[in-house]
Design a protein around this motif. Sequence first.
Motif, PDB file in Angstrom:
ATOM      1  N   GLU A 183       0.759  -1.158   0.141  1.00  0.00           N
ATOM      2  CA  GLU A 183       0.079  -0.053   0.126  1.00  0.00           C
ATOM      3  C   GLU A 183       0.994   1.185  -0.216  1.00  0.00           C
ATOM      4  O   GLU A 183       1.771   1.236   0.706  1.00  0.00           O
ATOM      5  N   LEU A 184       0.372   2.157  -0.624  1.00  0.00           N
ATOM      6  CA  LEU A 184       1.014   3.385  -0.856  1.00  0.00           C
ATOM      7  C   LEU A 184       0.247   4.645  -0.696  1.00  0.00           C
ATOM      8  O   LEU A 184      -0.933   4.530  -1.095  1.00  0.00           O
ATOM      9  N   SER A 185       0.662   5.791  -0.499  1.00  0.00           N
ATOM     10  CA  SER A 185      -0.003   6.977  -0.572  1.00  0.00           C
ATOM     11  C   SER A 185       0.959   8.139  -0.831  1.00  0.00           C
ATOM     12  O   SER A 185       1.910   8.100  -0.831  1.00  0.00           O
ATOM     13  N   TRP A 186       0.107   9.461  -0.838  1.00  0.00           N
ATOM     14  CA  TRP A 186       0.988  10.671  -0.978  1.00  0.00           C
ATOM     15  C   TRP A 186       0.160  11.751  -0.180  1.00  0.00           C
ATOM     16  O   TRP A 186      -0.993  11.702   0.106  1.00  0.00           O
ATOM     17  N   GLN A 187       0.850  12.712   0.231  1.00  0.00           N
ATOM     18  CA  GLN A 187       0.205  13.842   0.803  1.00  0.00           C
ATOM     19  C   GLN A 187      -0.298  14.980  -0.080  1.00  0.00           C
ATOM     20  O   GLN A 187       0.592  15.500  -1.060  1.00  0.00           O
ATOM     21  N   ARG A 246      -3.737   4.336  -5.886  1.00  0.00           N
ATOM     22  CA  ARG A 246      -4.453   3.341  -6.711  1.00  0.00           C
ATOM     23  C   ARG A 246      -4.010   3.040  -8.060  1.00  0.00           C
ATOM     24  O   ARG A 246      -4.478   3.234  -9.042  1.00  0.00           O
ATOM     25  N   PRO A 247      -2.410   2.636  -8.064  1.00  0.00           N
ATOM     26  CA  PRO A 247      -1.825   2.316  -9.250  1.00  0.00           C
ATOM     27  C   PRO A 247      -2.506   1.372 -10.443  1.00  0.00           C
ATOM     28  O   PRO A 247      -2.643   1.362 -11.761  1.00  0.00           O
ATOM     29  N   GLU A 248      -3.322   0.292  -9.608  1.00  0.00           N
ATOM     30  CA  GLU A 248      -3.811  -0.666 -10.300  1.00  0.00           C
ATOM     31  C   GLU A 248      -4.885  -0.224 -11.351  1.00  0.00           C
ATOM     32  O   GLU A 248      -5.102  -0.857 -12.374  1.00  0.00           O
ATOM     33  N   THR A 253      -0.583  10.268 -10.111  1.00  0.00           N
ATOM     34  CA  THR A 253       0.184  10.401  -9.055  1.00  0.00           C
ATOM     35  C   THR A 253       0.463   8.982  -8.257  1.00  0.00           C
ATOM     36  O   THR A 253       1.395   8.675  -7.853  1.00  0.00           O
ATOM     37  N   SER A 254      -0.709   8.214  -8.517  1.00  0.00           N
ATOM     38  CA  SER A 254      -0.754   6.784  -8.072  1.00  0.00           C
ATOM     39  C   SER A 254       0.584   5.935  -8.582  1.00  0.00           C
ATOM     40  O   SER A 254       1.263   5.310  -8.080  1.00  0.00           O
ATOM     41  N   VAL A 255       0.780   6.067 -10.139  1.00  0.00           N
ATOM     42  CA  VAL A 255       1.662   5.516 -10.781  1.00  0.00           C
ATOM     43  C   VAL A 255       3.239   6.142 -10.206  1.00  0.00           C
ATOM     44  O   VAL A 255       4.048   5.208  -9.888  1.00  0.00           O
ATOM     45  N   HIS A 256       3.352   7.588 -10.338  1.00  0.00           N
ATOM     46  CA  HIS A 256       4.410   8.136  -9.651  1.00  0.00           C
ATOM     47  C   HIS A 256       4.886   7.486  -8.295  1.00  0.00           C
ATOM     48  O   HIS A 256       6.096   7.271  -8.132  1.00  0.00           O
TER      49      HIS A 256
END
Length: 292
Positions: free
Chosen positions: A165-169, A185-187, A229-232
């Motif tokens: 799991e990943l996130s960003w601010q 949500r890169p998927e 940004t999800s892919v990034h």
Amino acid sequence: MPPVFRFAPSPNGYLHLGHAFSALLNADLALASGGRLLLRIEDIDRTRCRPEFEQAIYEDLAWLGIAWDGEVRRQSDHLEVYREAVARLSAKGLIYPAFESRAEIARLVADKETVAPWPRDPDGAPHYPGIGKQLSAEKRAELIAAGVPYALRLDMAAALALAGELSWQEFGCGPEGETGSIAARPEAWGDVIIARKETPTSYHLSVVIDDALQGVTEVVRGADLFWSTSVHRLLQHLLGLPAPVYRHHDLVRDAEGRKLSKSTGATGLRELRAAGVSPLDIRTMVGLAAAV
């Protein structure tokens, strides 16, 4: 350390009001925070990017009163850096070549949608439906040796298994008003293109590498890139790169509510300047207060 912002246009046309808003907002935020503003020229698309458009970017920014710190980074000068990143992803078993043309992919999707809707990414493009992932190493090598064009795609399932799991601010807002800590949500993008046979990178790959190498801490850009940004974030994790904070801003739209675009012939800043519009008028037109 003071924050670092960047404005990163592509020289594939003349800047319009949407670019002016983003450039001015980045410059204003850098000034207000005591930070730095960098300029990057994203010119990996050698078929559409032209020197006259790049020169026009410098002229338009100077007219707007925007100055940047340090040297301009031109992506076309750093292709070897992107090749090395592709090699690192390949060594992890995370990318594969896909040989279908755009027309072939469109036909495959059309066939699948006669049975059921086919998944599409946040921009509306269908997920890759081909068989590239299932080809043997021998078959891939044979096609490459034969000169068949290909795109290098990220094996999203394998990448997610590594990343978790990943996130960003987010300090701006997304299409539905999302702000704060955003779950990536890169998927939703499927097996995105990382590079092509003729171009050793893609927007997604080069932007995360450039932001890291330039020390960018604040990415301020249009809301149309919010879910990219999800892919990034995924690529940052896979390549061990730092994650900046993000501020996605509203888009400048035309009378019909469409975002301004070079492809649809949005009026360029150079045309507005020739018509007698002033830099202060531009700030008013995009909804920014006069510079202090």
